[in-house]
Design a protein around this motif. Structure first.
Motif, PDB file in Angstrom:
ATOM      1  N   MET A   1       0.840  -1.178   0.000  1.00 48.08           N
ATOM      2  CA  MET A   1       0.000   0.000   0.000  1.00 48.08           C
ATOM      3  C   MET A   1       0.886   1.243   0.000  1.00 48.08           C
ATOM      4  O   MET A   1       1.876   1.311   0.722  1.00 48.08           O
ATOM      5  N   GLU A   2       0.495   2.207  -0.787  1.00 45.01           N
ATOM      6  CA  GLU A   2       1.236   3.463  -0.841  1.00 45.01           C
ATOM      7  C   GLU A   2       0.670   4.420   0.202  1.00 45.01           C
ATOM      8  O   GLU A   2      -0.541   4.558   0.341  1.00 45.01           O
ATOM      9  N   LEU A   3       1.549   5.046   0.930  1.00 42.75           N
ATOM     10  CA  LEU A   3       1.129   6.021   1.935  1.00 42.75           C
ATOM     11  C   LEU A   3       1.123   7.398   1.285  1.00 42.75           C
ATOM     12  O   LEU A   3       2.172   7.993   1.067  1.00 42.75           O
ATOM     13  N   THR A   4      -0.055   7.879   0.963  1.00 45.67           N
ATOM     14  CA  THR A   4      -0.180   9.177   0.298  1.00 45.67           C
ATOM     15  C   THR A   4       0.096  10.298   1.296  1.00 45.67           C
ATOM     16  O   THR A   4      -0.036  10.109   2.514  1.00 45.67           O
ATOM     17  N   PRO A   5       0.457  11.479   0.818  1.00 50.85           N
ATOM     18  CA  PRO A   5       0.662  12.614   1.719  1.00 50.85           C
ATOM     19  C   PRO A   5      -0.589  12.940   2.545  1.00 50.85           C
ATOM     20  O   PRO A   5      -0.483  13.316   3.712  1.00 50.85           O
ATOM     21  N   GLU A   6      -1.751  12.766   1.950  1.00 52.48           N
ATOM     22  CA  GLU A   6      -2.996  13.044   2.667  1.00 52.48           C
ATOM     23  C   GLU A   6      -3.193  12.065   3.828  1.00 52.48           C
ATOM     24  O   GLU A   6      -3.544  12.456   4.928  1.00 52.48           O
ATOM     25  N   ARG A   7      -2.957  10.791   3.554  1.00 56.59           N
ATOM     26  CA  ARG A   7      -3.099   9.777   4.605  1.00 56.59           C
ATOM     27  C   ARG A   7      -2.043   9.987   5.689  1.00 56.59           C
ATOM     28  O   ARG A   7      -2.327   9.881   6.880  1.00 56.59           O
ATOM     29  N   ALA A   8      -0.825  10.311   5.286  1.00 56.92           N
ATOM     30  CA  ALA A   8       0.243  10.570   6.258  1.00 56.92           C
ATOM     31  C   ALA A   8      -0.136  11.748   7.155  1.00 56.92           C
ATOM     32  O   ALA A   8       0.129  11.721   8.365  1.00 56.92           O
ATOM     33  N   ALA A   9      -0.775  12.763   6.580  1.00 49.80           N
ATOM     34  CA  ALA A   9      -1.196  13.926   7.367  1.00 49.80           C
ATOM     35  C   ALA A   9      -2.235  13.532   8.410  1.00 49.80           C
ATOM     36  O   ALA A   9      -2.206  14.011   9.547  1.00 49.80           O
ATOM     37  N   VAL A  10      -3.157  12.648   8.023  1.00 50.85           N
ATOM     38  CA  VAL A  10      -4.177  12.182   8.975  1.00 50.85           C
ATOM     39  C   VAL A  10      -3.517  11.386  10.094  1.00 50.85           C
ATOM     40  O   VAL A  10      -3.810  11.585  11.278  1.00 50.85           O
ATOM     41  N   TYR A  11      -2.610  10.484   9.745  1.00 55.34           N
ATOM     42  CA  TYR A  11      -1.915   9.691  10.758  1.00 55.34           C
ATOM     43  C   TYR A  11      -1.132  10.619  11.696  1.00 55.34           C
ATOM     44  O   TYR A  11      -1.146  10.442  12.911  1.00 55.34           O
ATOM     45  N   TRP A  12      -0.438  11.607  11.131  1.00 56.10           N
ATOM     46  CA  TRP A  12       0.331  12.540  11.962  1.00 56.10           C
ATOM     47  C   TRP A  12      -0.587  13.317  12.897  1.00 56.10           C
ATOM     48  O   TRP A  12      -0.293  13.486  14.077  1.00 56.10           O
ATOM     49  N   ASP A  13      -1.708  13.781  12.372  1.00 55.52           N
ATOM     50  CA  ASP A  13      -2.664  14.542  13.175  1.00 55.52           C
ATOM     51  C   ASP A  13      -3.169  13.710  14.349  1.00 55.52           C
ATOM     52  O   ASP A  13      -3.313  14.212  15.457  1.00 55.52           O
ATOM     53  N   GLN A  14      -3.418  12.449  14.117  1.00 52.16           N
ATOM     54  CA  GLN A  14      -3.981  11.582  15.145  1.00 52.16           C
ATOM     55  C   GLN A  14      -2.937  10.977  16.087  1.00 52.16           C
ATOM     56  O   GLN A  14      -3.257  10.665  17.229  1.00 52.16           O
ATOM     57  N   LEU A  15      -1.720  10.821  15.614  1.00 52.80           N
ATOM     58  CA  LEU A  15      -0.720  10.078  16.394  1.00 52.80           C
ATOM     59  C   LEU A  15       0.529  10.892  16.742  1.00 52.80           C
ATOM     60  O   LEU A  15       1.385  10.422  17.487  1.00 52.80           O
ATOM     61  N   GLY A  16       0.631  12.105  16.240  1.00 50.78           N
ATOM     62  CA  GLY A  16       1.842  12.894  16.411  1.00 50.78           C
ATOM     63  C   GLY A  16       2.182  13.274  17.842  1.00 50.78           C
ATOM     64  O   GLY A  16       3.335  13.562  18.148  1.00 50.78           O
ATOM     65  N   SER A  17       1.209  13.258  18.734  1.00 51.26           N
ATOM     66  CA  SER A  17       1.467  13.669  20.116  1.00 51.26           C
ATOM     67  C   SER A  17       1.854  12.506  21.033  1.00 51.26           C
ATOM     68  O   SER A  17       2.125  12.720  22.212  1.00 51.26           O
ATOM     69  N   LEU A  18       1.896  11.293  20.500  1.00 51.13           N
ATOM     70  CA  LEU A  18       2.227  10.135  21.327  1.00 51.13           C
ATOM     71  C   LEU A  18       3.716  10.106  21.638  1.00 51.13           C
ATOM     72  O   LEU A  18       4.539  10.622  20.878  1.00 51.13           O
ATOM     73  N   ARG A  19       4.060   9.493  22.766  1.00 53.74           N
ATOM     74  CA  ARG A  19       5.464   9.391  23.181  1.00 53.74           C
ATOM     75  C   ARG A  19       6.262   8.567  22.162  1.00 53.74           C
ATOM     76  O   ARG A  19       5.845   7.479  21.767  1.00 53.74           O
ATOM     77  N   ASP A  20       7.411   9.101  21.758  1.00 48.00           N
ATOM     78  CA  ASP A  20       8.198   8.491  20.682  1.00 48.00           C
ATOM     79  C   ASP A  20       8.575   7.039  20.942  1.00 48.00           C
ATOM     80  O   ASP A  20       8.384   6.193  20.082  1.00 48.00           O
ATOM     81  N   ASP A  21       9.143   6.752  22.098  1.00 49.98           N
ATOM     82  CA  ASP A  21       9.644   5.397  22.360  1.00 49.98           C
ATOM     83  C   ASP A  21       8.525   4.366  22.325  1.00 49.98           C
ATOM     84  O   ASP A  21       8.652   3.318  21.693  1.00 49.98           O
ATOM     85  N   ALA A  22       7.422   4.663  22.979  1.00 47.93           N
ATOM     86  CA  ALA A  22       6.300   3.721  23.002  1.00 47.93           C
ATOM     87  C   ALA A  22       5.647   3.613  21.631  1.00 47.93           C
ATOM     88  O   ALA A  22       5.242   2.520  21.211  1.00 47.93           O
ATOM     89  N   PHE A  23       5.544   4.728  20.915  1.00 49.27           N
ATOM     90  CA  PHE A  23       4.927   4.690  19.593  1.00 49.27           C
ATOM     91  C   PHE A  23       5.780   3.893  18.611  1.00 49.27           C
ATOM     92  O   PHE A  23       5.268   3.106  17.821  1.00 49.27           O
ATOM     93  N   ARG A  24       7.084   4.070  18.686  1.00 49.06           N
ATOM     94  CA  ARG A  24       7.984   3.316  17.811  1.00 49.06           C
ATOM     95  C   ARG A  24       7.818   1.817  18.040  1.00 49.06           C
ATOM     96  O   ARG A  24       7.713   1.032  17.099  1.00 49.06           O
ATOM     97  N   ARG A  25       7.737   1.429  19.324  1.00 44.57           N
ATOM     98  CA  ARG A  25       7.549   0.011  19.664  1.00 44.57           C
ATOM     99  C   ARG A  25       6.193  -0.475  19.166  1.00 44.57           C
ATOM    100  O   ARG A  25       6.080  -1.585  18.625  1.00 44.57           O
ATOM    101  N   ALA A  26       5.157   0.337  19.329  1.00 41.11           N
ATOM    102  CA  ALA A  26       3.814  -0.038  18.873  1.00 41.11           C
ATOM    103  C   ALA A  26       3.787  -0.236  17.364  1.00 41.11           C
ATOM    104  O   ALA A  26       3.175  -1.186  16.867  1.00 41.11           O
TER     105      ALA A  26
END
Length: 85
Positions: A1-26
């Motif tokens: 699946m290709e990650l479009t810029p629009e989809r990446a923006a939605v993911y960033w908007d929803q997940l960008g505030s999560l803690r880096d270490d835990a999010f990376r592991r998730a």
């Protein structure tokens, strides 16, 4: 699946505030165990599982000796008395 810029923006908007270490592991766990690209909801679910696991394995402070605990109790009692004034 290709990650479009629009989809990446939605993911960033929803997940960008999560803690880096835990999010990376998730992300690692979700991508390695899911047959498809994980949804935002699935990534959040795995993220919260990772946080729970980290909390359960976090080191705890030693209880301290009895004299140390008594000293802390006295100091807390004095502090509470000063705050009531």
């Amino acid at each position: 699946m290709e990650l479009t810029p629009e989809r990446a923006a939605v993911y960033w908007d929803q997940l960008g505030s999560l803690r880096d270490d835990a999010f990376r592991r998730a992300c690692t766990l979700a991508v390695s165990s899911e047959p498809r690209f994980p949804t935002v909801a699935r990534l959040r679910e795995v993220y919260h599982d990772v946080l729970r696991q980290q909390a359960m394995t976090a080191p705890r402070l030693p209880a301290g000796t009895r004299p140390e605990r008594e000293k802390i109790a006295r100091l807390m009692h004095k502090l509470k008395a000063q705050l009531r004034r």
